[in-house]
Design a protein around this motif. Structure first.
Motif, PDB file in Angstrom:
ATOM      1  N   ARG A   1     -42.133 -92.612  14.575  1.00  0.00           N
ATOM      2  CA  ARG A   1     -43.203 -93.298  15.275  1.00  0.00           C
ATOM      3  C   ARG A   1     -43.437 -94.660  14.619  1.00  0.00           C
ATOM      4  O   ARG A   1     -43.335 -94.813  13.412  1.00  0.00           O
ATOM      5  CB  ARG A   1     -44.485 -92.454  15.276  1.00  0.00           C
TER       6      ARG A   1
ATOM      7  N   PHE B   1     -49.155-105.282  20.843  1.00  0.00           N
ATOM      8  CA  PHE B   1     -48.721-105.915  22.086  1.00  0.00           C
ATOM      9  C   PHE B   1     -49.795-106.867  22.586  1.00  0.00           C
ATOM     10  O   PHE B   1     -50.982-106.552  22.571  1.00  0.00           O
ATOM     11  CB  PHE B   1     -48.478-104.859  23.169  1.00  0.00           C
TER      12      PHE B   1
ATOM     13  N   LEU C   1     -49.214-101.327  29.649  1.00  0.00           N
ATOM     14  CA  LEU C   1     -48.558-100.832  28.439  1.00  0.00           C
ATOM     15  C   LEU C   1     -48.649 -99.316  28.429  1.00  0.00           C
ATOM     16  O   LEU C   1     -49.728 -98.750  28.605  1.00  0.00           O
ATOM     17  CB  LEU C   1     -49.240-101.404  27.195  1.00  0.00           C
TER      18      LEU C   1
ATOM     19  N   TYR D   1     -47.343 -95.645  26.299  1.00  0.00           N
ATOM     20  CA  TYR D   1     -46.836 -95.075  25.055  1.00  0.00           C
ATOM     21  C   TYR D   1     -47.275 -93.615  25.001  1.00  0.00           C
ATOM     22  O   TYR D   1     -47.864 -93.091  25.971  1.00  0.00           O
ATOM     23  CB  TYR D   1     -47.361 -95.863  23.851  1.00  0.00           C
TER      24      TYR D   1
ATOM     25  N   GLU E   1     -49.439 -96.701  18.322  1.00  0.00           N
ATOM     26  CA  GLU E   1     -48.357 -96.039  17.599  1.00  0.00           C
ATOM     27  C   GLU E   1     -47.652 -95.078  18.532  1.00  0.00           C
ATOM     28  O   GLU E   1     -48.287 -94.305  19.253  1.00  0.00           O
ATOM     29  CB  GLU E   1     -48.901 -95.275  16.391  1.00  0.00           C
ATOM     30  N   SER E   2     -46.321 -95.112  18.524  1.00  0.00           N
ATOM     31  CA  SER E   2     -45.527 -94.235  19.376  1.00  0.00           C
ATOM     32  C   SER E   2     -44.079 -94.325  18.931  1.00  0.00           C
ATOM     33  O   SER E   2     -43.708 -95.200  18.145  1.00  0.00           O
ATOM     34  CB  SER E   2     -45.659 -94.672  20.845  1.00  0.00           C
TER      35      SER E   2
ATOM     36  N   THR F   1     -41.859 -94.377  21.481  1.00  0.00           N
ATOM     37  CA  THR F   1     -41.360 -95.120  22.635  1.00  0.00           C
ATOM     38  C   THR F   1     -42.503 -95.937  23.220  1.00  0.00           C
ATOM     39  O   THR F   1     -43.667 -95.523  23.189  1.00  0.00           O
ATOM     40  CB  THR F   1     -40.798 -94.191  23.734  1.00  0.00           C
ATOM     41  N   PHE F   2     -42.165 -97.100  23.766  1.00  0.00           N
ATOM     42  CA  PHE F   2     -43.144 -97.986  24.387  1.00  0.00           C
ATOM     43  C   PHE F   2     -42.555 -98.545  25.678  1.00  0.00           C
ATOM     44  O   PHE F   2     -41.342 -98.748  25.790  1.00  0.00           O
ATOM     45  CB  PHE F   2     -43.479 -99.169  23.475  1.00  0.00           C
TER      46      PHE F   2
ATOM     47  N   ALA G   1     -43.703-101.745  28.447  1.00  0.00           N
ATOM     48  CA  ALA G   1     -44.626-102.787  28.876  1.00  0.00           C
ATOM     49  C   ALA G   1     -44.090-103.445  30.139  1.00  0.00           C
ATOM     50  O   ALA G   1     -42.873-103.533  30.352  1.00  0.00           O
ATOM     51  CB  ALA G   1     -44.818-103.831  27.781  1.00  0.00           C
TER      52      ALA G   1
ATOM     53  N   VAL H   1     -44.802-108.952  21.271  1.00  0.00           N
ATOM     54  CA  VAL H   1     -44.920-107.689  20.547  1.00  0.00           C
ATOM     55  C   VAL H   1     -44.482-107.903  19.108  1.00  0.00           C
ATOM     56  O   VAL H   1     -43.509-108.615  18.838  1.00  0.00           O
ATOM     57  CB  VAL H   1     -44.082-106.568  21.220  1.00  0.00           C
TER      58      VAL H   1
ATOM     59  N   SER I   1     -44.111-105.686  15.184  1.00  0.00           N
ATOM     60  CA  SER I   1     -44.152-104.413  14.464  1.00  0.00           C
ATOM     61  C   SER I   1     -43.626-104.610  13.055  1.00  0.00           C
ATOM     62  O   SER I   1     -42.438-104.863  12.857  1.00  0.00           O
ATOM     63  CB  SER I   1     -43.317-103.341  15.177  1.00  0.00           C
TER      64      SER I   1
END
Length: 289
Positions: free
Chosen positions: A13, A18, A40, A42, A72-73, A75-76, A78, A218, A220
């Motif tokens: 994760r 975003f 978005l 997730y 938090e994930s 997979t995302f 958008a 985005v 991270s």
């Protein structure tokens, strides 16, 4: 033109931030017309899908979309929408959720009356007015018919549309809590994939992506130490490893981040559309922003 963005770091994760509608910081950015919706998607740690989305129909909506979303994930997904079918309503804003999956689309499918007849009782899964959500309902039905195989369901649905309906473009991204699929069909719009090692091309950088139109951004920090795979409508940084997907290519990425791809739709649509064939609103939605 709508913008798609998908990211997977499964099984890990990832914290990511975003901005779905970044505030313009130049006259050039201000010259681009506003999109019609932002979204978005997730997944929570327990696998529950979460979707934040808003139509861009008022100042308050634009302000909402410009707020940073820190989530938090593994997979995302958008999406920046330029409307082609369906009004400015949250029901018509991507991504859409069905049976634990999230979906977004860039393109135009016509012949929706025929698609509705083909869906039959499965049309009940559709809450809005878009061609995109209808196609997603068909994917959901075909996935169930293929024993839960999402790849088979996505290809079956796309082949039916390609063979029966007027089609301009069918670029899609679909995610679950730990998997990602992407389809580019036909060659109308580009779709890119980046297999990003931990730290990117230099091995020491966090992820920091931004679209050319200044809307989607985005970041991270976690992806400075974790690998990921990204799919987007355009290359979003200077990394030379961005690869354009081939027309008809289906990409699948699961836990472990080993992408597999194949040409799932090698033939052109039976009833291809050009920009000149589209209604003015739909045509405007498919031109570069």
């Amino acid at each position: 033109m709508c913008r798609l963005f998908g990211l997977i770091s499964s099984p890990h994760r990832t914290h990511a931030t975003f901005w779905l509608l970044d505030a313009p910081d130049s006259l050039s950015a201000q010259s681009h017309r506003e999109p019609d919706g932002t979204g978005l998607g997730y997944f929570d740690a327990d696998g529950t899908p979460q979707v934040h989305k808003a139509p861009i129909a008022a100042y308050e909506d634009r302000a909402y979309a410009r707020e940073a979303r820190e989530v938090e994930s593994a997979t995302f997904l958008a999406h920046i929408r330029y409307a082609s079918t369906g009004g400015l309503d949250v029901r018509n804003t991507h991504p859409f959720a069905q049976q634990g999956r999230l979906f977004a689309h860039n393109g135009v499918i016509e012949g929706l009356d025929a698609l509705d007849r083909h869906l039959g009782e499965d049309l009940s899964a559709v809450r809005g007015d878009t061609d995109s959500e209808r196609f997603f309902a068909l994917v959901t039905r075909e996935t169930a018919a293929h024993g839960g195989d999402v790849s088979a369901g996505l290809v079956s649905a796309a082949r039916w549309v390609a063979g029966h309906l007027p089609l301009y473009a069918l670029n899609v991204i679909l995610i679950t809590a730990d998997e990602l699929w992407a389809l580019r069909y036909p060659a109308t719009h580009e779709l890119y994939v980046l297999r990003r090692p931990a730290g990117g091309q230099h091995g020491s950088r966090h992820l920091d992506h931004a679209g050319r139109d200044g809307h989607l951004r985005v970041r991270s920090a976690r992806l400075g130490t974790l690998a990921s795979v990204v799919v987007a409508s355009e290359p979003m940084d200077e990394n030379p490893l961005w690869r354009p997907m081939d027309p008809g290519e289906l990409l699948h990425v699961g836990p472990g981040l080993h992408p597999t791809s194949r040409i799932a739709l090698p033939d052109p649509p039976a009833h291809p559309l050009t920009l000149a064939d589209l209604e003015p609103g739909a045509a405007a939605s498919q031109r570069p922003a």
